[in-house]
Design an enzyme around this catalytic site. Structure first.
Site, PDB file in Angstrom:
ATOM      1  N   ASN A 190       0.821  -1.211   0.000  1.00 24.85           N
ATOM      2  CA  ASN A 190       0.000   0.000   0.000  1.00 24.85           C
ATOM      3  C   ASN A 190       0.855   1.261   0.000  1.00 24.85           C
ATOM      4  OD1 ASN A 190      -2.564  -1.182  -0.073  1.00 24.85           O
ATOM      5  ND2 ASN A 190      -2.650  -1.414   2.152  1.00 24.85           N
ATOM      6  N   ALA A 205      11.799   0.945   6.925  1.00 23.53           N
ATOM      7  CA  ALA A 205      12.526   0.579   8.136  1.00 23.53           C
ATOM      8  C   ALA A 205      12.610  -0.940   8.174  1.00 23.53           C
ATOM      9  CB  ALA A 205      11.816   1.117   9.369  1.00 23.53           C
ATOM     10  N   TYR A 236       8.212 -11.922  11.439  1.00 23.71           N
ATOM     11  CA  TYR A 236       8.880 -10.618  11.365  1.00 23.71           C
ATOM     12  C   TYR A 236      10.068 -10.657  10.411  1.00 23.71           C
ATOM     13  CZ  TYR A 236      11.138  -6.307  13.001  1.00 23.71           C
ATOM     14  OH  TYR A 236      11.708  -5.059  13.074  1.00 23.71           O
TER      15      TYR A 236
END
Length: 415
Positions: A190, A205, A236
């Site tokens: 997005n 990041a 993650y």
């Protein structure tokens, strides 16, 4: 409570009045005058509730108009009640979006960009971010807070996007691994779509976790990593790896200007007290004289950088001409055991250092090679770990006081 929802303006007006007590006396005088004069007219007796309703409307209108005029005058005079902000020419003022801007790193980045005079929009779902981190900017004409989620499309006109949104501590990103994956994939898509539409530069990041449990030490950007794709940290680690892939796909195919920061362990003010990271847990436990819990034998190493250095690095990378991944971290390396002992000493704590079984896939070594950052963006850390810890301990002392003297650390088998 949402400062932009029902009642939000009233709360901000109240804050403005508190910040500027002298003009507030003028408002009070208006209210008294209007109420007194109205109640001394015959219509006040005859019309009863109708006249009272009218009076309330007049008083409210007068208050709002007076506060608006007061705020405009104060802003022109520079007495805004906000931190000092530079005045930039419109040709130099950037419109900046920071996803995750109410979080630990994001809110410190907000401070830097706001003080430089740019227009900043924060997009945050407040899962790990906290409104208190950016409340000192609420109502400022250059600042906008949007409570929302990056997994939903957003329509904005911006020049730069700092894409920081994603839980970054193991307890937080493992709490809802599917949501973590969506944030790194759908959220990044997005933001890249937005960057492509409005021709904005976007910085991701990313993380040193993309190196996994490294077999190369220290880790240069050229190292491809050693990651367990099905372990508890994979939501993650792999999420960030595919986010990097997306960034460079959009660069090659869509011509989007991209920047990628691989962030190593960071600490400092506005860390969430319950994020379960090494620094926050150790300090919270030490300040309360609770057991300082180490996972494993304490021989695993980490490199810790202070948040101000990271913010400077992100800013330097965004505004550089370098588009390949860049490690941002402090190459000073500590064993976790030594780090725990250092925090115990600095806090003058009576805590015991207790060793617990190690967590699955916990990296044994972590240290950045920062030659790329030094060469291409002119960055290297300025804060020593000792100086950063002193400020961070003071921050957590305030957090502990605000919490009534007790904060329960986060993590497996902690007390």
């Amino acid at each position: 409570m949402d400062e932009h929802g029902p009642g939000g303006e009233c709360r901000r007006l109240k804050q403005s009045i508190i910040l500027r007590p002298i003009p507030a006396l003028g408002i009070f005088a208006i209210c008294v005058f209007l109420l007194t004069s109205s109640f001394h007219t015959p219509n006040a007796v005859q019309d009863g509730p109708v006249t009272e309703h009218v009076i309330q409307g007049v008083v409210k209108s007068a208050v709002v108009e007076e506060v608006a005029a007061m705020r405009a005058q104060a802003t022109r005079g520079g007495a805004t009640g906000y931190p000092p902000v530079k005045k930039l020419h419109s040709t130099k003022k950037l419109r900046v979006l920071i996803t995750g801007g109410a979080g630990f790193v994001g809110s410190n980045l907000v401070d830097k960009l706001m003080r430089e005079g740019h227009e900043v929009t924060v997009l945050d779902n407040l899962f790990t971010g906290r409104k208190k981190n950016i409340e000192h900017w609420l109502g400022h004409p250059n600042f906008n807070l949007v409570i929302g989620d990056v997994v939903e499309p957003v329509m904005l006109e911006v020049d730069q996007i700092y894409h920081l949104a994603c839980p970054a501590s193991p307890p937080h990103y493992q709490y809802n691994p599917i949501k973590t994956i969506k944030t790194s994939t759908e959220g990044t898509l997005n933001m890249l779509g937005l960057a492509k539409r409005v021709k904005a530069r976007i910085l991701l990041a990313s993380t040193s976790e993309i190196y996994g449990d490294p077999e190369v030490h220290p880790q240069p950007e050229s190292y491809w990593g050693h990651v367990n794709t099905i372990g508890p940290r994979a939501c993650y680690d792999e999420g960030k790896r595919v986010a990097e892939t997306m960034m460079y796909a959009y660069e090659r195919q869509g011509g989007v200007e991209v920047r990628v920061a691989r962030i190593f362990n960071t600490f400092g003010r506005r860390m969430h007290p319950n994020d379960g990271r090494v620094v926050s847990n150790f300090i919270i436990q030490a300040l309360q004289n609770k057991d300082i819990t180490l996972y494993g034998d304490g021989s695993q190493t980490r490199s810790f950088q202070f948040v101000d250095d990271l913010v400077d690095g992100l800013h330097a990378l965004m505004n550089s001409n370098y588009s390949l991944p860049v490690n941002l971290g402090n190459p000073d390396e500590y064993t976790v055991g030594d780090f725990a002992a250092t925090i115990k000493r600095l806090t003058k704590s009576n805590s015991r250092i207790v060793r617990l079984p190690s967590n699955q896939d916990d990296p044994k070594q972590r240290k950045p090679v920062i030659t790329t950052a030094e060469t291409h963006i002119g960055w290297r850390p300025k804060w020593s770990v000792a100086r950063g810890l002193a400020e961070t301990i003071a921050y957590f002392e305030r957090e502990l006081a605000d919490a009534g003297g007790e904060i329960v650390p986060t993590g497996p088998r902690v007390a």
